[in-house]
Design a protein around this motif. Structure first.
Motif, PDB file in Angstrom:
ATOM      1  N   LEU A 146      -0.177  -7.463  -3.242  1.00  0.00           N
ATOM      2  CA  LEU A 146       0.462  -7.339  -4.547  1.00  0.00           C
ATOM      3  C   LEU A 146      -0.354  -6.432  -5.461  1.00  0.00           C
ATOM      4  N   LEU A 147      -1.674  -6.618  -5.498  1.00  0.00           N
ATOM      5  CA  LEU A 147      -2.515  -5.757  -6.334  1.00  0.00           C
ATOM      6  C   LEU A 147      -2.446  -4.320  -5.865  1.00  0.00           C
TER       7      LEU A 147
ATOM      8  N   HIS B 287       1.288   2.012  -8.191  1.00  0.00           N
ATOM      9  CA  HIS B 287       2.411   2.322  -9.093  1.00  0.00           C
ATOM     10  C   HIS B 287       2.038   1.898 -10.508  1.00  0.00           C
ATOM     11  N   PRO B 288       0.949   2.456 -11.057  1.00  0.00           N
ATOM     12  CA  PRO B 288       0.473   1.999 -12.365  1.00  0.00           C
ATOM     13  C   PRO B 288       1.352   2.476 -13.515  1.00  0.00           C
ATOM     14  N   ARG B 289       1.304   1.716 -14.614  1.00  0.00           N
ATOM     15  CA  ARG B 289       1.968   2.072 -15.872  1.00  0.00           C
ATOM     16  C   ARG B 289       3.460   2.352 -15.665  1.00  0.00           C
TER      17      ARG B 289
ATOM     18  N   TYR C 140       7.305  -6.553 -14.117  1.00  0.00           N
ATOM     19  CA  TYR C 140       5.899  -6.487 -14.481  1.00  0.00           C
ATOM     20  C   TYR C 140       5.421  -5.040 -14.492  1.00  0.00           C
ATOM     21  N   MET C 141       4.365  -4.797 -15.286  1.00  0.00           N
ATOM     22  CA  MET C 141       3.770  -3.467 -15.332  1.00  0.00           C
ATOM     23  C   MET C 141       2.255  -3.591 -15.271  1.00  0.00           C
ATOM     24  N   PHE C 142       1.626  -2.745 -14.444  1.00  0.00           N
ATOM     25  CA  PHE C 142       0.175  -2.685 -14.384  1.00  0.00           C
ATOM     26  C   PHE C 142      -0.273  -1.699 -15.450  1.00  0.00           C
ATOM     27  N   ALA C 143      -0.962  -2.233 -16.476  1.00  0.00           N
ATOM     28  CA  ALA C 143      -1.185  -1.460 -17.713  1.00  0.00           C
ATOM     29  C   ALA C 143      -2.295  -0.417 -17.651  1.00  0.00           C
ATOM     30  N   PRO C 144      -3.430  -0.662 -16.968  1.00  0.00           N
ATOM     31  CA  PRO C 144      -4.539   0.293 -17.090  1.00  0.00           C
ATOM     32  C   PRO C 144      -4.285   1.613 -16.358  1.00  0.00           C
ATOM     33  N   VAL C 145      -5.043   2.624 -16.767  1.00  0.00           N
ATOM     34  CA  VAL C 145      -5.059   3.893 -16.040  1.00  0.00           C
ATOM     35  C   VAL C 145      -5.791   3.666 -14.715  1.00  0.00           C
ATOM     36  N   VAL C 146      -5.221   4.151 -13.618  1.00  0.00           N
ATOM     37  CA  VAL C 146      -5.831   3.999 -12.301  1.00  0.00           C
ATOM     38  C   VAL C 146      -6.334   5.356 -11.819  1.00  0.00           C
ATOM     39  N   GLU C 147      -7.585   5.372 -11.400  1.00  0.00           N
ATOM     40  CA  GLU C 147      -8.191   6.610 -10.892  1.00  0.00           C
ATOM     41  C   GLU C 147      -8.496   6.439  -9.408  1.00  0.00           C
ATOM     42  N   ARG C 148      -8.381   7.557  -8.664  1.00  0.00           N
ATOM     43  CA  ARG C 148      -8.690   7.508  -7.235  1.00  0.00           C
ATOM     44  C   ARG C 148      -9.891   8.387  -6.958  1.00  0.00           C
TER      45      ARG C 148
END
Length: 246
Positions: A177-178, A184-186, A238-246
């Protein structure tokens, strides 16, 4: 193709745990006829004795048993990273289903259940498990690190570290799930989308199952502001709020 699938089934061993000998015999005979190898146990004590001697690919576990209930047995199986579990219960309420899923069961069926439906659920769980090594191989071709709000997640080695560098343990469902969120952030994801991303297209579409998984994941992230990382979008998902960096 059918011969290949049948051979795979013959290599698959299932343990049926139920205090009713008639149900054990019925399910065992039906699954044997469909190419699986089955053993049976009358309670969790017998289950542990068999697990100590043999490897199983899946356990069908009854909830209501006299000496020890199936939910406490499920907790122990999860702590020991045991095989996937499908729960059975004569009390087929939403609350019971949610508790079973929250404790880590792959699926949940109310008794009495049609043996063909049980067979279909078993095949779905086993297909999903067999597909995971291929999923991991595909992930390993890319950089497996994701960083967000001080957290670090690696999908190749399946680790999650909090902003202090501490390892946070996630169940298989929580990790998938995470991963769906960080990939698929934000973006607002519906419950159906999360089910497809996190559990596969053939999973049972129980909206509450995703709500339970999100709640568990929030608790794991909660010590470091996890409640704010996953936002509930009313009537949407639901929405994953933070900015995700790779």
């Amino acid at each position: 193709m059918n011969a290949i699938l049948h051979h795979m089934d013959l290599e698959t061993r299932i343990l049926i745990v139920d205090d009713d000998p008639g149900i054990r015999t019925l399910m065992s005979s039906f699954l044997d006829k469909h190419g699986y190898r089955t053993d049976t146990a009358g309670d969790p004590v017998e289950m542990r004795e068999l697990l100590a001697r043999r490897r199983y690919d899946l356990i069908v576990l009854d909830v209501m048993m006299p000496r020890e209930d199936g939910l406490s047995a499920l907790r122990e199986l999860q702590r020991q990273d045991g095989p996937p579990v499908i729960m059975l219960s004569a009390v087929g309420t939403d609350v019971d289903r949610i508790v079973g899923l929250e404790l880590g069961a792959e699926d949940y069926l109310a008794k009495p259940c049609n043996p063909r439906e049980l067979l279909a659920r078993i095949r779905t769980v086993l297909r999903r498990r067999r597909a995971e090594p291929a999923d991991r191989a595909a992930m390993s071709r890319a950089d497996g690190d994701y960083r967000f709000a001080g957290w670090r997640m690696n999908v190749n080695v399946r680790t999650l570290n909090d902003p202090g560098g501490n390892l946070v343990l996630l169940s298989d469902g929580e990790f998938r799930l995470l991963r769906a969120f960080v990939e698929h952030p934000r973006r607002v994801l519906t419950r159906d989308q999360l089910l497809d991303f996190a559990r596969g297209e053939e999973s049972e579409h129980y909206d509450r199952a995703i709500d339970v998984q999100v709640s568990r994941l929030r608790r794991k992230l909660g010590g470091q502001g996890g409640q704010d990382l996953i936002r509930t979008v009313r009537n949407e998902g639901y929405m994953f709020a933070p900015v995700v960096e790779r």
